[in-house]
Design a protein around this motif. Sequence first.
Motif, PDB file in Angstrom:
ATOM      1  N   SER A   1     -10.044  -3.197 -10.468  1.00  7.45           N
ATOM      2  CA  SER A   1      -8.750  -3.281  -9.816  1.00  7.45           C
ATOM      3  C   SER A   1      -8.914  -2.918  -8.344  1.00  7.45           C
ATOM      4  O   SER A   1      -9.798  -2.490  -7.882  1.00  7.45           O
ATOM      5  CB  SER A   1      -7.703  -3.073 -10.731  1.00  7.45           C
ATOM      6  OG  SER A   1      -6.421  -3.655 -10.102  1.00  7.45           O
ATOM      7  N   TRP A   2      -7.731  -3.072  -7.679  1.00 11.28           N
ATOM      8  CA  TRP A   2      -7.556  -2.694  -6.210  1.00 11.28           C
ATOM      9  C   TRP A   2      -8.289  -1.262  -5.981  1.00 11.28           C
ATOM     10  O   TRP A   2      -7.662  -0.339  -6.858  1.00 11.28           O
ATOM     11  CB  TRP A   2      -6.206  -2.731  -5.941  1.00 11.28           C
ATOM     12  CG  TRP A   2      -6.155  -2.681  -4.261  1.00 11.28           C
ATOM     13  CD1 TRP A   2      -6.968  -3.144  -3.246  1.00 11.28           C
ATOM     14  CD2 TRP A   2      -5.185  -2.059  -3.604  1.00 11.28           C
ATOM     15  NE1 TRP A   2      -6.641  -2.792  -1.896  1.00 11.28           N
ATOM     16  CE2 TRP A   2      -5.350  -2.247  -2.053  1.00 11.28           C
ATOM     17  CE3 TRP A   2      -4.006  -1.507  -4.108  1.00 11.28           C
ATOM     18  CZ2 TRP A   2      -4.614  -1.425  -1.125  1.00 11.28           C
ATOM     19  CZ3 TRP A   2      -3.308  -0.819  -2.907  1.00 11.28           C
ATOM     20  CH2 TRP A   2      -3.500  -0.917  -1.482  1.00 11.28           C
ATOM     21  N   ARG A   3      -9.141  -1.119  -5.227  1.00  8.33           N
ATOM     22  CA  ARG A   3      -9.691   0.342  -5.285  1.00  8.33           C
ATOM     23  C   ARG A   3      -8.781   1.502  -4.667  1.00  8.33           C
ATOM     24  O   ARG A   3      -9.093   2.494  -5.086  1.00  8.33           O
ATOM     25  CB  ARG A   3     -11.027   0.035  -4.313  1.00  8.33           C
ATOM     26  CG  ARG A   3     -10.877  -0.142  -2.853  1.00  8.33           C
ATOM     27  CD  ARG A   3     -11.930  -0.487  -2.053  1.00  8.33           C
ATOM     28  NE  ARG A   3     -11.765  -0.719  -0.646  1.00  8.33           N
ATOM     29  CZ  ARG A   3     -12.744  -0.940   0.243  1.00  8.33           C
ATOM     30  NH1 ARG A   3     -14.002  -0.958  -0.262  1.00  8.33           N
ATOM     31  NH2 ARG A   3     -12.581  -1.174   1.502  1.00  8.33           N
TER      32      ARG A   3
ATOM     33  N   ASN B   1      -4.632  -9.855 -10.586  1.00 10.54           N
ATOM     34  CA  ASN B   1      -5.369  -8.628 -10.249  1.00 10.54           C
ATOM     35  C   ASN B   1      -6.190  -9.155  -9.142  1.00 10.54           C
ATOM     36  O   ASN B   1      -6.561 -10.263  -9.057  1.00 10.54           O
ATOM     37  CB  ASN B   1      -6.205  -8.189 -11.700  1.00 10.54           C
ATOM     38  CG  ASN B   1      -6.991  -7.074 -11.463  1.00 10.54           C
ATOM     39  OD1 ASN B   1      -6.549  -6.135 -10.593  1.00 10.54           O
ATOM     40  ND2 ASN B   1      -8.154  -7.005 -12.027  1.00 10.54           N
ATOM     41  N   GLN B   2      -6.578  -8.036  -8.484  1.00 10.55           N
ATOM     42  CA  GLN B   2      -7.712  -8.149  -7.282  1.00 10.55           C
ATOM     43  C   GLN B   2      -8.727  -6.996  -7.799  1.00 10.55           C
ATOM     44  O   GLN B   2      -8.340  -5.879  -7.767  1.00 10.55           O
ATOM     45  CB  GLN B   2      -7.042  -7.947  -5.990  1.00 10.55           C
ATOM     46  CG  GLN B   2      -7.886  -8.298  -4.689  1.00 10.55           C
ATOM     47  CD  GLN B   2      -8.950  -7.473  -4.247  1.00 10.55           C
ATOM     48  OE1 GLN B   2     -10.405  -7.783  -4.293  1.00 10.55           O
ATOM     49  NE2 GLN B   2      -8.636  -6.171  -4.251  1.00 10.55           N
ATOM     50  N   PRO B   3     -10.028  -7.397  -7.885  1.00  7.49           N
ATOM     51  CA  PRO B   3     -10.717  -8.551  -7.378  1.00  7.49           C
ATOM     52  C   PRO B   3     -10.926  -9.792  -7.951  1.00  7.49           C
ATOM     53  O   PRO B   3     -11.612 -10.819  -7.988  1.00  7.49           O
ATOM     54  CB  PRO B   3     -11.973  -7.983  -6.793  1.00  7.49           C
ATOM     55  CG  PRO B   3     -12.168  -7.183  -7.903  1.00  7.49           C
ATOM     56  CD  PRO B   3     -10.852  -6.411  -8.255  1.00  7.49           C
TER      57      PRO B   3
ATOM     58  N   ALA C   1      -1.990  -4.698 -12.063  1.00  5.96           N
ATOM     59  CA  ALA C   1      -1.932  -5.665 -10.955  1.00  5.96           C
ATOM     60  C   ALA C   1      -1.992  -7.078 -11.664  1.00  5.96           C
ATOM     61  O   ALA C   1      -2.763  -7.153 -12.418  1.00  5.96           O
ATOM     62  CB  ALA C   1      -3.212  -5.450 -10.062  1.00  5.96           C
TER      63      ALA C   1
ATOM     64  N   ASP D   1       0.766  -1.251  -0.008  1.00  5.69           N
ATOM     65  CA  ASP D   1      -0.020   0.055   0.013  1.00  5.69           C
ATOM     66  C   ASP D   1       0.883   1.178  -0.024  1.00  5.69           C
ATOM     67  O   ASP D   1       0.578   2.106  -0.705  1.00  5.69           O
ATOM     68  CB  ASP D   1      -0.837   0.074   1.332  1.00  5.69           C
ATOM     69  CG  ASP D   1      -1.894   1.077   1.301  1.00  5.69           C
ATOM     70  OD1 ASP D   1      -2.068   2.006   0.173  1.00  5.69           O
ATOM     71  OD2 ASP D   1      -2.472   1.219   2.334  1.00  5.69           O
TER      72      ASP D   1
END
Length: 363
Positions: free
Chosen positions: A108-110, A157-159, A154, A85
Amino acid sequence: MSIKASERLARVKRMFDAYEDRTDYVRLDRNEDPAGWPREHFEALRGELSPYDLAAYADSTAFAAKLARWLGVTTDSVLVTAGSDAAVKTVFETYVDAGDRVLMQDPSWRMYEVYNNIYRGTALLVPYGRDLQFDSDALSEAVRSERPRLAIVANPNQPTGTLLDDAAVERIIAAAAETETIVAVDEAYYLFTPHTALGFVARYPNLIVLRTFSKAFGLAGLRLGYCVAQPDRIKELSLLRPVTDSNSFALKCGEYVLDHIDWMRQRIASYVAGREYLYAELVKAGLETFPSHTNFLLVRCPSREHAARLIAEARRQKYLLKGPWTAPPLENCVRITTGPLDLMQRFWADCNGAVIKHGSRAP
């Protein structure tokens, strides 16, 4: 008196998950390690701590050197951060000015969007299809046509849990090198997949690889991560380094896992086996389940109501799940964090009735 925050924050919208004491539940909701370290390794680590580690400011020199040796890079190619982060935030703060274009996958990750808004970038989104397939060539073309300042990829990737293959990642990096675009490849889920862009760092001065000890190493509570890039990039990122880049306990834990990397790899193999076991059971039960290269699986339910009931019934069995999503392409999806094989077998034994009932039948 009228006190106002910086105008930079006008675009920032945050949604915080309410705090919940989860000690009485199996935590399959936040992509953490749901099992935790075995007692023998926790006690061995605790035996290496001293009062000095609590009283003195942390120094990451020894950890960074050990990390660089494990990665096969020079120490001046590594920057230690307080989790990935902090690494992502440092990349935005170093390279993005007001109005700069920033290319991202969608979804993707917020936090990418949050940092983009803080530093007043202009987001360019390349979407996933409803089948969670991603057109990596479209991202490469957007790099060439839009000439963004930063592309953050990512991988996995998430999510979505999806992965771009190595050739696709290199095409993106190469296209970005032509336009002098920084590419940050976020590999938070590395080791749940062997694929990595690390081998491209020596060839591409525009590449920064971001990683964390939170996922595969099971240290989410400590906030330990790092960047790998050519030394000139690390020097730029280091200008924003805080006085101490992590804390003493996190650095000790990081050194411990690197000293016991064979144990850690065996442990990760069990988690991958757990993920593949649960995926096979979900598919066998007729549920729409997406393959994953991370430590979680996505299950698409017939409706939001079905998804909500699935989450509620799993909770009654003391398992916490994440969801449901409402926006495309993840509408009606429930996310299940995966863990070691024995835990996933227990989850399926306890919850398969609820999962099958609410994950596969129409209202």
